[in-house]
Structures are given as structure tokens and as C-alpha cells.
Write a protein that holds these residues in place. Sequence first.
Motif, PDB file in Angstrom:
ATOM      1  N   ARG A  55      53.918  14.607  27.066  1.00 23.11           N
ATOM      2  CA  ARG A  55      53.979  14.087  25.711  1.00 23.11           C
ATOM      3  C   ARG A  55      52.735  13.257  25.417  1.00 23.11           C
ATOM      4  N   VAL A  56      52.342  13.240  24.153  1.00 29.88           N
ATOM      5  CA  VAL A  56      51.234  12.405  23.721  1.00 29.88           C
ATOM      6  C   VAL A  56      51.733  10.976  23.563  1.00 29.88           C
ATOM      7  N   GLN A  76      42.654   3.775  32.780  1.00 35.38           N
ATOM      8  CA  GLN A  76      43.015   5.172  32.565  1.00 35.38           C
ATOM      9  C   GLN A  76      43.345   5.428  31.097  1.00 35.38           C
ATOM     10  N   LEU A  77      42.762   6.489  30.535  1.00 39.08           N
ATOM     11  CA  LEU A  77      43.025   6.805  29.136  1.00 39.08           C
ATOM     12  C   LEU A  77      44.252   7.687  28.953  1.00 39.08           C
ATOM     13  N   HIS A  78      44.480   8.598  29.892  1.00 39.55           N
ATOM     14  CA  HIS A  78      45.600   9.530  29.775  1.00 39.55           C
ATOM     15  C   HIS A  78      46.351   9.588  31.101  1.00 39.55           C
ATOM     16  N   ASN A 104      40.316   9.840  35.244  1.00 37.04           N
ATOM     17  CA  ASN A 104      39.712  10.112  33.944  1.00 37.04           C
ATOM     18  C   ASN A 104      38.873  11.383  33.947  1.00 37.04           C
ATOM     19  N   VAL A 105      38.699  11.992  35.113  1.00 39.40           N
ATOM     20  CA  VAL A 105      37.955  13.251  35.176  1.00 39.40           C
ATOM     21  C   VAL A 105      38.842  14.347  34.588  1.00 39.40           C
ATOM     22  N   CYS A 106      38.440  14.854  33.441  1.00 42.63           N
ATOM     23  CA  CYS A 106      39.249  15.877  32.770  1.00 42.63           C
ATOM     24  C   CYS A 106      38.697  17.277  32.983  1.00 42.63           C
ATOM     25  N   VAL A 107      37.469  17.368  33.479  1.00 41.54           N
ATOM     26  CA  VAL A 107      36.821  18.652  33.723  1.00 41.54           C
ATOM     27  C   VAL A 107      36.008  18.545  35.007  1.00 41.54           C
ATOM     28  N   TYR A 123      39.233  12.004  23.895  1.00 46.41           N
ATOM     29  CA  TYR A 123      40.117  13.169  23.905  1.00 46.41           C
ATOM     30  C   TYR A 123      39.346  14.402  24.357  1.00 46.41           C
ATOM     31  N   MET A 124      40.106  15.464  24.668  1.00 47.61           N
ATOM     32  CA  MET A 124      39.475  16.648  25.229  1.00 47.61           C
ATOM     33  C   MET A 124      38.553  17.357  24.246  1.00 47.61           C
TER      34      MET A 124
END
Length: 739
Positions: A103-104, A157-159, A166-169, A324-325
Motif C-alpha cells: 500500500r502507498v 528510508q523513503l519507502h 533506498n536503492v530502488c534500481v 518516487y520511481m
Amino acid sequence: MTTKSIGQSSPRVDARGKATGAAQYSGDLSMPGMLHMKMLFAERAHARVTALDVRKAEALAGVTAVFTSKDVPVNEYGLQWQDQPVFCGPAPVPAAKSGEGQRVRADIVRFEGDQIAAVVAETEEIAAQAVKLIEVEYEDLPAVFDARQAMQPGAPQLHPERGDSNVCVHYKIRKGEVDFSQADVIVEGEYQTPYQEHAYLQPEAGLAYIDEEGRVTVAAAGQWAHEDAEAIAHSLGLPEERVRVIYPAIGGAFGGREDISVQIALALAAWKLNKPVRIIWTRRESIIGHGKRHPTFTKAKWGATKDGKLVAAEIEMVGDGGAYMYTSNKVLGNSAITCTGPYFIPNLKADVYGVYTNNVPGAAFRGFGAPQALYMAELQMDKLAEKLGMDPVEFRLKNALKDGDTLGVGTPAPGPVTVSKVIEEAAAKFGWSRTEARGPKVESGRPSSIVRGRGFAAGFKNIGFSFGYQENCWAKVEIHGNGQIEKVVLYHAGAEVGQGTHTVMAQMAAEAVGVSVDKVQLRVSDTSFTQSSGSVSASRMTFMAGNAIKGAGKAALEKWEAEERPAIAEFKYLAPKTTTMDKETGHSVPNFAYAYSAQAVEVEVDTETGQTRVLRVISADDVGQAINPTLVEGQIEGAVVQAQGYAMLEDLKLKDGHILTNQLSTYLIPTILDIPEKVESVIVEVPDPNGPWGARGLGELPFLPTAAAISSAVHDATGVWFDDFPLTPERVLRGLGKI
């Protein structure tokens, strides 16, 4: 006799409307009884919304409604991951499961451009006044503004719902065995590339209403109408057939309109109120509210033999993805593919990261990750050439990719590979002498502080979507008439963002059916009567739309010849398949087509003031087939000027996540007095076997090498390497040791 349309410089189909002012842009639209919207932005980098009181705003005379997070049925959106709330707010909000099954967190603000509420009122002035009456209580949270710091253990941490990092990629490429013992010359460097603001002249704006068939209709600028409709439908909890998106005239995009800005909020208000609602962002709202080109930090180590052959490279690149992504996964995937430049390197170890921070999100921008990677790659090539005592053009030709050579991902690029061709064409047109000594040149009769230098760079980039997505595009053609063809009607969803797409679509439809362009009528950019075209991005629209139009035209012509009146045919083009990157090695067939560019640049530097002028740019670009040569030249010239701004002038300043240069008076873009004195286009046409009439894509291509070529020329003039930019007078003087 068949009429020839391809290769002709037909006038733009939108020229008269745009020249006379008759063309309607999003901010020009109006309807009787229209209401006006203004938004409340968070203005905070990282905080929890603990309380929100809109009663004073609602009580203001002339206010119709105030919408917050509690009014959004499914309070999430995102082009790749649905990780962003439509509105941030404290109330528990039902949210659909995102693509990752999470969930957001709508109560968390993650950058200053997050939206808290939208006020709808009788006038824009009343709406703006009411926004100031909204009371919000925040609990500020620890924030992180440096991508490399955000990667460290213990960073805020953002998400957290998506994991403990925080590494999203993270893209890994492992090719061969990286062993620098075989290298006679090794160059190591650290490079930084900056943000860039899209600075399109038309800010975000739109009009939403309920159409005659009861559909929630949004007329606003974008780059993929059907994707916009899907995002609106998702957030409102409506079936997609209840949502309609129309693109009016669009005043620039460059990737910045791929992501949602005002569309969902407008649709929500029109849906709830059953009245037309319009919004126009101010320039400040536009600059803080939409994403930017990803800033990057890259460490590189490259080696070559004494006879000038590349043997190995190690690369680590970190891109700031912001809050955000957006499209960071795709942008940085492209960086991973292009980080070797258009050269054959047999042994490669590369790690490319995208990282969440509390800065403005990183977004799609012309070049889509390649300019950042190529800046590093081209300067590494220059430094190696200098150490080897080789001419930089000769060194590039010695290592340029050829048909059959493997990319970093371990598979060959689809042919024909024309890196050498564009390098040779650019060098020849420039008059590049490989025997001419490098170093500063002082013109006779000029002050000795003014020196000249020349630079060279090359680049390549994919055409179309990548990494296993089944690339596709739809078109419909109608042929009308009795004994002879009287008109051809083309239906297509592709956006015209200023680049001339609709003009070349008309030309391609005319060519496909065998009529003159003046017989073609366009019905475009409206989801109510088209199927999806895919995005106007990735330099894909001419390639993809051309194949779809060619297929539909051929099918319609066959029906016409069978005496079917009118003759109507649809066609959905499916591009050659691609594959995802292996998680450990990167091995893949990531793209079905590439295009190649090379540029030679001459600059003049005043070593007393640091002022740099670009005297001339030669840009050689392989477009496969120039559908409209004048439009090709316009794209090349526009890309060069935009890239020159990136390289020399545009300096986005952030402090603690807040954009300080949030007006065009403080964020400077090139004017007529700043642009190169001379830009010459060399249109190279080596047909792509899968391209329509051989065409490749062009839109992003001439942007790719410019920053590196300018930096190379400044080095030639001053003897100083600049591993970051923009090359403002201050930065140049600092590099020269004068401040």
C-alpha cells in the motif's frame, strides 16, 4: 503514378495554427460554467501529515469544493510503480494493491512538490486565496538529499514498505574477465552530471469535464494518452471506458510530460462536481512539481593497449531517483546499456544504481539516461587517447562497434551498426585534421586570454521500449472516394509535442496509400476513437507509428482495390521481441534497434573571465531515412541547443530538497545570444531493416554527445579536464585555478 511523400520537406500540418495563435493549448481551453482549481503543495522534504483542516477554505465565498486524500477512491499512481499518493493526507485511505503488492503511505510527504489538496472555486483568484486558508500540521521526518548517502545503512528510508533500502534500481553487467594487467594505459575518473529542468514553454494545465457520453474527460498535455487514461481510471476506481483523454496543442515535453501532474486531480473534481474544471500551474509550481533529468555520480576505470584497443572497464554509476520511481528503472537501464559508449569493450564490470532521496523525482528527459553515461564514456575515451598520444577521432574509429560486436550486455546490436559512419561524416564535415596538434589556439589579433579548442564525441541510443516489453503501436486508415481516392483519414493516438510527429504521420499515410499529403486528414490524440500508440518517447514514434500506418495503409488499399467503399483497415505493429537483463550478468537482447550520432565542436574560452562560447557544432546523425529532411534538421538544431544549455548554462540549485532556482529568471536556459554561432546537420541515411521505409528514430539522438564534445573542446582550449558541469564561468575559472 504514385506520389512520393517520404523524403520530402512537407510543411508542418500544425504550422498555420501555431503561427497565427489559432492553435488551442491546454491553458487556452474554456467551457461555459467552468470552475478553477489551485493546488496546495507540501513545501516540505520529508514529513508526516498529522492533521489537515480545510473548513476555512471551504467557507470562503466562491469556493465550490476542496479535495483531499479522503476523496480519492484509490489514492496511488505511478508510471512504473504506483508508489505516489494523488494527495498526501492523514486520513486512512482505501488503496488498491500496487504492482509490488504494497500500500502507498499517503500520510507521508517525500518531496516539496507532493500535493496535499486541490481547491475548486469560481475564479482562480478565489481558489488561490482559499489554498492559503488550508491548515496542515506536519511532523518533520529525517531526510536524505545525497544519493550516495541514501545508500548507506541507517539512512532515512523513503519507502520502508518496499524493503530496507533506498536503492530502488540496481543493474549489474558482467562481461568477460576484467583484468587490467593486459592494459598498457589505464584511466580512472569520477564524473558528476547535474539536474536539468525541462523548461517547456507551456506549463502544466488542463480542462476536465463530463462529455456527452458520460465519460470523465481530461484535455491536457501528455505523451501517452492511453496511459494517462489508465492512471486516471485506476485512481478514481473507474473502468477505463469511463475515462477519455484528449491532447490539445502541446508546448513542448522532452519526457517531462510522461508522468502525471494535474490530470488525476482535474478528473476527480470534474467527476465529483459534474462541472468543467480548469487549472494552469504557475512557472514555480511547474518547476517544483514535475521531475527532472537524473543527476548522477560515476566512478570509472578503463584500460587500453598501447596500439589503442580497449581491453577492460569498471564502472559504478549512482543516479538520484528522488522521492518516487517515475521511470528511474528504465532511465538507468538505458544508462547501463550506454555506459561503454558506442565502443567494443571485451571485458566489463558495471553497476548502475537508482536511489530514492527526498529531492525532486528523477524523470524521463531527452536522451533518457544516455547523456549521463556517455559524458563519462566519451571523456574516458579522450583521456585514454591523450595518454596514448593518439588522435581522439582515430582512437574512436579503432574501437567503434561494428556489426557482430557484442555490447556490454553480451549480445550484438541489431545491424546495421553505423558508429564509424557517423564519426567519419562528422569529422569530414568539420575538417578535422588528425595530424593537427591538440592544445589551445590563439587567433592573431585577439587578446591572448581568448583561446580556442576543438572537441569530438559520439553516442548511441535505443529506439523504442526495451527489456522484454512487447513494443506495439496501432493505426487505422480509411480511404474514401468513388472511382478515385478523394481523401484518406488516419486515426492515431500519438502525441504532437512540437517535434513534427503529425506531419510525418500524414506523409507516411500518403506514401502508404499512394496519394498526395493534402488528401490526408488526421484524427489524432483522443482515446475515444483510437487505440494505444505507446508513448511519444524513446525516439520511437516515427519508427513505431510508421510501421503501424504502413500496415494499415496497405490493408486499406487492398480493400479499396477490391472495390470496398469506404475501405477501412486497422493494423497493430508488433516490434521484434527483446529480453530482460539477467540480474547477475545483464546478459540480454534489450533493444530491437539503435541509432548513432557523432559531433565535432569548436569553442572559444576567455581565460580571464571563464566565459565560453560555442562557435560551431557539426552533428552527424544516422536517421535511416529522413521522412522530412527539414524537420530532421530542426530536431538536430533544437537538440544541440538544449544540450548546450545542459552543458554550459542550466544550473538547478537545491538546498535541503527545496529548488531555489524555481523561476525562469533564476534557472537560465539558452537565448538567441547564447546558442552556437553555427550548427550544421549531416543527415546520414543507412536504412534500418525493420524501420518504416528504413527510418530510425531521431528525437533524442543529437542531444547525446554534445555535453561531452563541449567539455572536450574546453579541455583542448585550456588544458584542464572538467569532470562535472555546467561549464559556467565560475566553474571554468575554478578549474583554471583563478578563484
